[in-house]
Design an enzyme around this catalytic site. Structure first.
Site, PDB file in Angstrom:
ATOM      1  N   ASP A   5      -2.550  -2.178  -3.517  1.00 32.13           N
ATOM      2  CA  ASP A   5      -3.289  -0.932  -3.719  1.00 32.13           C
ATOM      3  C   ASP A   5      -2.514   0.021  -4.624  1.00 32.13           C
ATOM      4  O   ASP A   5      -3.031   1.071  -4.995  1.00 32.13           O
ATOM      5  CB  ASP A   5      -3.563  -0.261  -2.364  1.00 32.13           C
ATOM      6  CG  ASP A   5      -4.420   0.987  -2.471  1.00 32.13           C
ATOM      7  OD1 ASP A   5      -5.442   0.940  -3.203  1.00 32.13           O
ATOM      8  OD2 ASP A   5      -4.084   2.013  -1.849  1.00 32.13           O
ATOM      9  N   GLU A  17       0.108   3.903 -12.981  1.00 25.80           N
ATOM     10  CA  GLU A  17      -1.122   4.424 -12.390  1.00 25.80           C
ATOM     11  C   GLU A  17      -1.555   5.683 -13.124  1.00 25.80           C
ATOM     12  O   GLU A  17      -0.721   6.573 -13.362  1.00 25.80           O
ATOM     13  CB  GLU A  17      -0.923   4.730 -10.906  1.00 25.80           C
ATOM     14  CG  GLU A  17      -0.633   3.512 -10.051  1.00 25.80           C
ATOM     15  CD  GLU A  17      -0.547   3.850  -8.563  1.00 25.80           C
ATOM     16  OE1 GLU A  17      -0.749   5.038  -8.199  1.00 25.80           O
ATOM     17  OE2 GLU A  17      -0.273   2.934  -7.778  1.00 25.80           O
ATOM     18  N   HIS A  52      -5.425   2.261  -5.785  1.00 26.22           N
ATOM     19  CA  HIS A  52      -4.710   3.292  -5.017  1.00 26.22           C
ATOM     20  C   HIS A  52      -5.688   4.179  -4.233  1.00 26.22           C
ATOM     21  O   HIS A  52      -5.788   5.381  -4.456  1.00 26.22           O
ATOM     22  CB  HIS A  52      -3.836   4.162  -5.919  1.00 26.22           C
ATOM     23  CG  HIS A  52      -2.749   4.878  -5.158  1.00 26.22           C
ATOM     24  ND1 HIS A  52      -1.567   5.259  -5.742  1.00 26.22           N
ATOM     25  CD2 HIS A  52      -2.666   5.286  -3.860  1.00 26.22           C
ATOM     26  CE1 HIS A  52      -0.800   5.859  -4.847  1.00 26.22           C
ATOM     27  NE2 HIS A  52      -1.453   5.884  -3.687  1.00 26.22           N
ATOM     28  N   ILE A  53      -6.388   3.554  -3.290  1.00 21.09           N
ATOM     29  CA  ILE A  53      -7.390   4.277  -2.497  1.00 21.09           C
ATOM     30  C   ILE A  53      -7.039   4.280  -1.006  1.00 21.09           C
ATOM     31  O   ILE A  53      -7.915   4.427  -0.146  1.00 21.09           O
ATOM     32  CB  ILE A  53      -8.792   3.681  -2.699  1.00 21.09           C
ATOM     33  CG1 ILE A  53      -8.819   2.189  -2.348  1.00 21.09           C
ATOM     34  CG2 ILE A  53      -9.262   3.904  -4.126  1.00 21.09           C
ATOM     35  CD1 ILE A  53     -10.226   1.584  -2.315  1.00 21.09           C
ATOM     36  N   GLY A  54      -5.747   4.138  -0.698  1.00 19.50           N
ATOM     37  CA  GLY A  54      -5.326   4.046   0.695  1.00 19.50           C
ATOM     38  C   GLY A  54      -5.819   5.177   1.575  1.00 19.50           C
ATOM     39  O   GLY A  54      -6.186   4.970   2.733  1.00 19.50           O
ATOM     40  N   THR A  76       0.841  -1.197   0.000  1.00 14.59           N
ATOM     41  CA  THR A  76       0.000   0.000   0.000  1.00 14.59           C
ATOM     42  C   THR A  76       0.878   1.249   0.000  1.00 14.59           C
ATOM     43  O   THR A  76       0.396   2.342   0.307  1.00 14.59           O
ATOM     44  CB  THR A  76      -0.924   0.025   1.232  1.00 14.59           C
ATOM     45  OG1 THR A  76      -0.125  -0.054   2.428  1.00 14.59           O
ATOM     46  CG2 THR A  76      -1.897  -1.132   1.197  1.00 14.59           C
ATOM     47  N   ALA A  77       2.161   1.087  -0.353  1.00 12.49           N
ATOM     48  CA  ALA A  77       3.109   2.203  -0.306  1.00 12.49           C
ATOM     49  C   ALA A  77       3.279   2.829  -1.680  1.00 12.49           C
ATOM     50  O   ALA A  77       2.620   3.814  -2.011  1.00 12.49           O
ATOM     51  CB  ALA A  77       4.444   1.720   0.263  1.00 12.49           C
ATOM     52  N   ARG A  78       4.146   2.270  -2.491  1.00 11.22           N
ATOM     53  CA  ARG A  78       4.382   2.743  -3.849  1.00 11.22           C
ATOM     54  C   ARG A  78       4.636   1.551  -4.761  1.00 11.22           C
ATOM     55  O   ARG A  78       5.342   0.604  -4.399  1.00 11.22           O
ATOM     56  CB  ARG A  78       5.589   3.694  -3.905  1.00 11.22           C
ATOM     57  CG  ARG A  78       5.314   5.104  -3.376  1.00 11.22           C
ATOM     58  CD  ARG A  78       4.400   5.863  -4.328  1.00 11.22           C
ATOM     59  NE  ARG A  78       4.188   7.253  -3.945  1.00 11.22           N
ATOM     60  CZ  ARG A  78       3.144   7.699  -3.257  1.00 11.22           C
ATOM     61  NH1 ARG A  78       2.227   6.833  -2.843  1.00 11.22           N
ATOM     62  NH2 ARG A  78       3.015   8.977  -2.977  1.00 11.22           N
TER      63      ARG A  78
END
Length: 319
Positions: A262, A267, A285-287, A236-238
């Site tokens: 995520d 992206e 990517h909805i962290g 969930t980082a990069r």
């Protein structure tokens, strides 16, 4: 006259209201994505810009920014989309928004872990597509995370909160960090001086470190080979942290049981090869995508802009 602030993406109504009240705001209500040249052009008449990670401030872009632009106040924790050295050389202040998204991102990390472990994507598709026509004790058997070893790579703010959430499942916390935490922050977690040591110990490996020249592609064939057979990867980082081709190989070979992701190298869009696999739980990517967190991120960025124009040092300066 009020300073002119460019807000590059559609933020929450509360953030738009505040920036419009305190500044001469240029908003993007259509949420249109700027091209590089459009971004440069839009910055020519502003004193500050409030961008997201979707706007790339490379050295070339920063070289073409006007002298009047004083601050790039990012609506994000990560700042890998900004050339910090180039900004510093130009005398442009760069800030980010730490702390405020830790809870939301930790929730997504746990969701990715559970979705991967319990075959969430596969089950969801089966029900939606009308393919759930049978049951047996051997049906959709996944992995239980309770009592297992949860490995955190990067024990910063988000990593610490995620570890705390994992403790709620009775998981034993292991972590690798640039330096060991104080006992009060460590809370009994087991420190590993090397990434290799952590990878060999954890049943779930959750990535929470920034994307840098040292961490790009850190999860590669060699790293996956060191992980426990049947382990789970969570990111969930990069996206840049993971060699996605190597991850596909680890997932299709059975080396890893599953992955919960995520973030991706590309992206928006993601990776079609990963999307084709049943044992990958995917999110776009909805962290930090909760109303509470997005309000807090926008307010934190505006706090930093306020400080710059009041002649104070912004609290979240990174360059």
């Amino acid at each position: 006259m009020k300073p002119v602030v460019l807000v590059t993406r559609r933020l929450t109504d509360a953030v738009h209201e505040r920036v419009s009240r305190d500044y001469d705001a240029i908003l993007n209500p259509e949420d249109r994505v700027f091209t590089r040249d459009e971004l440069i052009e839009a910055c020519q008449s502003v004193d500050a810009v409030l961008p997201c990670h979707s706007e790339i401030f490379s050295a070339e872009v920063i070289a073409r920014l006007p002298a009047r632009l004083k601050v790039i106040a990012n609506h994000s924790v990560g700042v890998d989309h900004v050339d910090l050295a180039a900004a510093k050389a130009r005398g442009i202040v760069v800030t980010n928004t730490p702390d405020v998204l830790s809870d939301a991102t930790a929730e997504i990390a746990i969701l990715c872990m559970l979705g991967a472990a319990r075959r969430g994507s596969e089950g969801d598709r089966m029900v939606r597509e009308g393919r759930w026509t049978f049951w047996s004790p051997a049906f959709m058997v996944g992995r239980q995370v309770s009592g297992k070893r949860f490995g955190v790579v990067g024990m910063g703010r988000v990593g610490q909160v995620t570890a705390e959430r994992a403790r709620g499942f009775g998981m034993e916390i292991h972590y690798h960090n640039r330096r060991r935490l104080e006992p009060a922050l460590e809370k009994g977690a087991i420190f590993h001086e090397t990434l290799e040591s952590l990878l060999g110990a954890a049943d779930v490996v959750s990535l929470h470190c920034p994307s840098t020249s040292d961490t790009t592609g850190m999860m590669n064939d060699a790293a996956f080979a060191r992980m426990k057979p049947g382990a789970i990867l969570v990111n969930t980082a990069r996206g840049a942290l993971v060699d996605e081709e190597a991850l596909v190989r680890a997932l299709t070979s059975g080396r890893l049981f599953a992955a919960g992701l995520d973030v991706f190298r590309t992206e928006p869009g993601g990776n079609p090869a990963l999307a084709a696999l049943d044992n990958v739980f995917l999110l776009p990517h909805i962290g930090s995508a909760t109303t509470e967190t997005r309000d807090a991120m926008g307010f934190r960025a505006l706090d930093n802009i306020d400080a710059v124009f009041a002649g104070r040092e912004p609290g979240d300066r990174v360059a």
